[in-house]
Enzyme design. Structure first.
Site, PDB file in Angstrom:
ATOM      1  N   GLY A  88       0.799  -1.208   0.000  1.00 38.46           N
ATOM      2  CA  GLY A  88       0.000   0.000   0.000  1.00 38.46           C
ATOM      3  C   GLY A  88       0.836   1.263   0.000  1.00 38.46           C
ATOM      4  O   GLY A  88       0.386   2.319  -0.428  1.00 38.46           O
ATOM      5  N   GLY A 132       4.122   1.587  -1.239  1.00 39.35           N
ATOM      6  CA  GLY A 132       5.246   1.659  -2.159  1.00 39.35           C
ATOM      7  C   GLY A 132       5.807   0.274  -2.389  1.00 39.35           C
ATOM      8  O   GLY A 132       5.272  -0.721  -1.903  1.00 39.35           O
ATOM      9  N   ASP A 163      -0.002  -6.252  13.178  1.00 39.65           N
ATOM     10  CA  ASP A 163      -0.327  -6.735  11.832  1.00 39.65           C
ATOM     11  C   ASP A 163       0.394  -8.050  11.543  1.00 39.65           C
ATOM     12  O   ASP A 163       1.087  -8.183  10.546  1.00 39.65           O
ATOM     13  CB  ASP A 163       0.026  -5.664  10.794  1.00 39.65           C
ATOM     14  CG  ASP A 163      -0.725  -5.884   9.481  1.00 39.65           C
ATOM     15  OD1 ASP A 163      -1.663  -6.723   9.457  1.00 39.65           O
ATOM     16  OD2 ASP A 163      -0.375  -5.238   8.481  1.00 39.65           O
TER      17      ASP A 163
END
Ligand SMILES: *[C@@H]1O[C@H](CO)[C@@H](O)[C@H](O)[C@H]1NC(C)=O
Ligand SMILES: *[C@@H]1O[C@H](CO)[C@@H](O)[C@H](O)[C@H]1NC(C)=O
Ligand SMILES: *[C@@H]1O[C@H](CO)[C@@H](O)[C@H](O)[C@H]1NC(C)=O
Length: 822
Positions: A515, A517, A629
């Site tokens: 998201g 790069g 995450d």
């Protein structure tokens, strides 16, 4: 070659005469030699000084091959006295003539026929009419033969790859040296199952030594050939059909190459190295076998009975017993090992006892050799009762159980001092058998007392050294806080944008896209590969970027992907990470096309690695770090399937004493813990996500798989149903056959996953407890609630999936730019 013999003056004289002879015929065109010969030819071993090596070896060339690329010569290769010659193939690159005498520079023996039966000058090689290739000693006795007698051999050819071939009329291969590897491989040569590389005794004695390397269906295995053989290395994987050494590859390893003049050599010390010609000399460019215990994991690193500690060698009892039982073989060379002062004798078995080396480990990890479920007493008794037993290794079971694993050794090679590897291995002691020379002199009680004192001393010194380390760390941190980032050694290197552009060849090799790069592959000047992550369009974040880089860069753990550098220049923000050869876990677990299904032991190790990485983030860093995450895309694998957690940039830093914070929702739908709804966020959200990942690894599928039917879509719903039906094995990934073989362990793992997935986050274990459970030190909680899928969470996740951008936008900018989902 052997240097210990007195010079044989006649030989030197002879060699001198031959040098003169060769200088006449060969001075200009050494490569005028043929590369092929035909039957009914013989060559006498008349070595001349054609090699320029430290041991001043001599060579009698027979065939030479190569004008471009690597050059090869076959012939008799002798030590400087001509008393020990091998017929073999050598690789060389340069030759030059020096005062009219031609020298081949540093030719390297890569194959030999008679390594165990060296011959002398006037020995001969015969390519006989009957098809046999034979070496005879000067008196005519046959010392070696290719055993091709009666076969339709036409001639002998040294090929461009350094293969020595007996060929027939139609140019077919009848015999080739590539089928009989010794300790080296050349490009294009294979090591197939059934063959072994056997290292030489030493750099000077080229006979078969103790180390062997073989390819088997279990992987690449390295042994020391004692009785029974003891294994010190096993590749973490089985690389199908990649037994050939060629163009930068061998058995799953990537090897750099700048030229084709390379060879792979299994060294006398048990290391496996690749050498390349750098224009001047042979340079080591890769070392392939890396035991978990580092250099201490090589069986002879400190010789027999030598104790290896941080690369230093000592004798087993050096401190505790003033070396009553062992002495160094050579006080100037501690790495030659130690020997018992009184040798262990079967006649006086009653005068034997043990000295205990606490926290010691042994390189033999092959768990099938251990006797599991033995008590310490039994283990020691069985060694005492068997007079060939020289030591007993005992691995404590942990968790208060008396039973552990016992390994009896007939021979004792180097011992690993385990203090440096505490987190790597179980709690183990090595009991080394010793013989009392004079029983009256030393009562048994004294020894026990001494060993207790010794143990006390040892544990005190461990505590002491820990304190020192902690103190040092503490000081280190303070320094880092005060210093400016660029000047702190060990911190990420600052790169200019131009430099990164150059290192990534203008950002040409894309590894992945996320998201925020892209990630590109790059190579540092020293050949190390790197992964460069570009964070596009965040020029306004300035000071905080450096703060974040500083935090991430100060975190070092084997199971966390290391940040090695960054770029902070105008609008450019880039992060440079260590390169992970096997990419992210999702491509392996979700059945990527090119990747093989992982066997159980690899999956198990990956899970343990992830757990260790997260435990470190949660409990051992100076700041508690919640990842937020955890998912397979954020787990990377190196070429040995060591797993490392990456992208801990989404995490919000917590002060240690602050266990709960309220934050906005982050992370990836499907991996989100239910308490996100209540806004009570602790590090247990990572434990939940870890539970999902474990389940995905075991089941080989995504948690939410939209390509499946409604009832088959959500892994957690299936888990709940199968648990109720007691049919958990239905869910297990059967793409690799061995999952069912280890079904008990697999089911245990699923229970650990269930524990981590408990809806009530207080019931979930901490990551360090998970690590202990995986290591078998703690039993997993059994009172579990399998009601973890509450459909509202899934629904929420689905909604959140559609609103992913909104979620990202809501996340504080700083923490997310460093690790957007890839
Ligand atoms: C070996 O090679 C080196 C470097 O080329 C040279 O300086 C040296 O004189 C050579 N030694 C012999 C004995 O030729
Ligand atoms: C080389 O090593 C072998 C095996 O250890 C030994 O038998 C042999 O005598 C050694 N050769 C020399 C010349 O020392
Ligand atoms: C014990 O004795 C047996 C033969 O009785 C032998 O095969 C074994 O190698 C010995 N040593 C150990 C360490 O078990």
């Amino acid at each position: 070659m052997v240097l210990h013999r007195r010079p044989d003056y006649a030989t030197i004289l002879l060699a001198g005469m031959l040098i003169i002879y060769f200088s006449k015929s060969l001075s200009a065109q050494i490569l005028n030699y043929n590369s092929t010969a035909y039957v009914s030819t013989s060559w006498l071993n008349h070595p001349s000084q054609m090699a320029n090596t430290t041991d001043m070896a001599f060579l009698a060339p027979i065939l030479i091959r190569g004008n471009n690329g690597p050059r090869f010569v076959c012939g008799f290769y002798c030590n400087m006295y001509g008393s020990s010659c091998l017929f073999g193939v050598l690789i060389f690159q340069n030759f030059h003539s020096h005062k009219n005498i031609p020298f081949m520079q540093f030719p390297q023996l890569v194959w030999s026929a008679n390594r165990n039966y060296p011959v002398q000058t006037h020995a001969a090689l015969h390519l006989r009419q009957d098809g046999d290739l034979v070496i005879t000693e000067f008196d005519g006795t046959v010392v070696w033969s290719s055993n091709t007698r009666g076969k339709p051999v036409l001639g002998l050819n040294l090929t461009e790859t350094g293969n020595l071939v007996l060929f027939g009329k139609n140019n077919e291969t009848i015999w080739q040296s590539f089928d009989h590897p010794t300790d080296s491989l050349l490009w294009g040569q294979k090591l197939v199952p059934g063959q072994k590389l056997i290292a030489s005794v030493s750099q000077t004695n080229l006979s078969r030594g103790l180390f062997s390397l073989a390819v088997t269906f279990k992987g690449l295995l390295a042994h020391i050939e004692s009785n029974p053989p003891q294994r010190y290395y096993k590749s973490g994987f089985y690389a199908n059909n990649s037994f050939e050494f060629n163009r930068g590859r061998f058995y799953g390893w990537d090897i750099p190459y700048n030229s084709s003049a390379q060879f792979l050599k299994f060294e006398p010390d048990g290391h496996l190295k690749v050498f390349e010609w750098d224009g001047m000399n042979w340079r080591q460019i890769a070392e392939l076998l890396k035991p978990e215990a580092g250099d201490c994991g090589f069986p002879m690193v400190c010789g027999r009975y030598g104790v290896c500690s941080k690369g230093q060698c000592g004798c087993p009892d050096a401190v505790k017993y003033q070396s009553k039982f062992f002495r160094q073989m050579d006080s100037k060379h501690p790495n030659l090992g130690c020997s018992p002062v009184t040798s262990i004798s079967c006649d006086n078995a009653k005068d034997q006892s043990f000295i205990e080396l606490k926290n010691s480990y042994y390189f033999a990890f092959d768990s099938s050799l251990y006797d599991h479920g033995t008590e310490l007493g039994e283990c020691k008794t069985s060694c005492l009762q068997n007079c060939t037993c020289k030591a007993a290794l005992f691995a404590y079971g942990g968790n208060g159980t008396l039973k552990g694993s016992c390994l009896l050794l007939n021979e004792v090679f180097s011992i690993i001092n385990n203090k440096n590897h505490m987190e790597l291995f179980y709690d183990t002691s090595l009991f080394v058998k010793v013989q009392f020379s004079d029983v009256k002199n030393l009562s048994h009680r004294k020894v026990i007392l001494a060993s207790i004192l010794g143990a006390l001393f040892a544990s005190l010194s461990i505590v002491g050294s820990c304190l020192v380390v902690v103190k040092k760390r503490f000081q280190g941190l303070k320094e880092i806080e005060m210093d400016f980032l660029d000047q702190v050694p060990g911190m990420p290197t600052r790169y200019s944008y131009e430099m990164l552009k150059y290192l990534t060849k203008n950002f040409s090799r894309k590894l992945g896209e996320g998201g925020f790069g892209c990630v590109y592959e790059g190579i540092l000047e020293n050949g190390t590969k790197i992964a460069v992550k570009c964070l596009d369009g965040f020029g306004q974040v300035k000071d905080s970027f450096l703060v974040e880089v500083k935090t991430i860069g100060s975190i070092h753990h084997v199971n966390l992907v290391k940040l090695v550098g960054y770029c902070h220049e105008k609008s450019h923000r880039l992060l440079v990470y260590e390169f992970m050869a096997y990419g992210s876990l999702d491509t392996w677990v979700f059945g990527g096309k090119e990747n093989l299904p992982l066997p159980w032991h690899v999956r198990r190790k990956i899970i343990l690695d992830i757990a260790k990485g997260l435990a470190y983030l949660h409990e051992e860093c100076s700041h508690k770090i919640i990842h937020f995450d955890v998912k397979p895309q954020n787990i990377l694998l190196d070429e040995h399937f060591n797993a490392k957690v990456c992208d801990f940039g989404l995490s919000k830093l917590l002060e240690k004493d602050q266990s709960r914070v309220v934050t906005k929702m982050r992370g990836t739908p499907g991996y989100l813990a239910p308490e996100w709804l209540n806004n009570i966020i602790t590090e247990k959200v990572d434990v939940y996500s870890f539970g999902v990942v474990v389940l995905e690894i075991v089941c080989g599928r995504k948690n939410v798989d939209w390509s499946r039917t409604e009832e088959d879509r959500h892994l957690l719903s299936i888990f709940k149903i199968k648990a109720a039906e007691e049919k958990l094995q239905d869910m297990v990934d059967q793409k690799s056959e061995d999952m069912l073989v280890h079904i008990e362990e697999v089911l245990d793992m699923m229970r650990i996953a269930a524990w981590c997935l408990q809806s009530d986050f207080t019931k979930r274990p901490s990551m360090s407890l998970v690590v202990k459970t995986l290591e078998g030190l703690v039993i997993a909680e059994t009172n579990l609630d399998y009601n973890f899928t509450n459909s509202s969470v899934v629904r929420m996740a689905v909604v959140a999936d559609q609103e992913q951008e909104a979620v990202d936008a809501a996340t504080p900018l700083l923490s997310s730019i460093l690790s957007g989902p890839r």
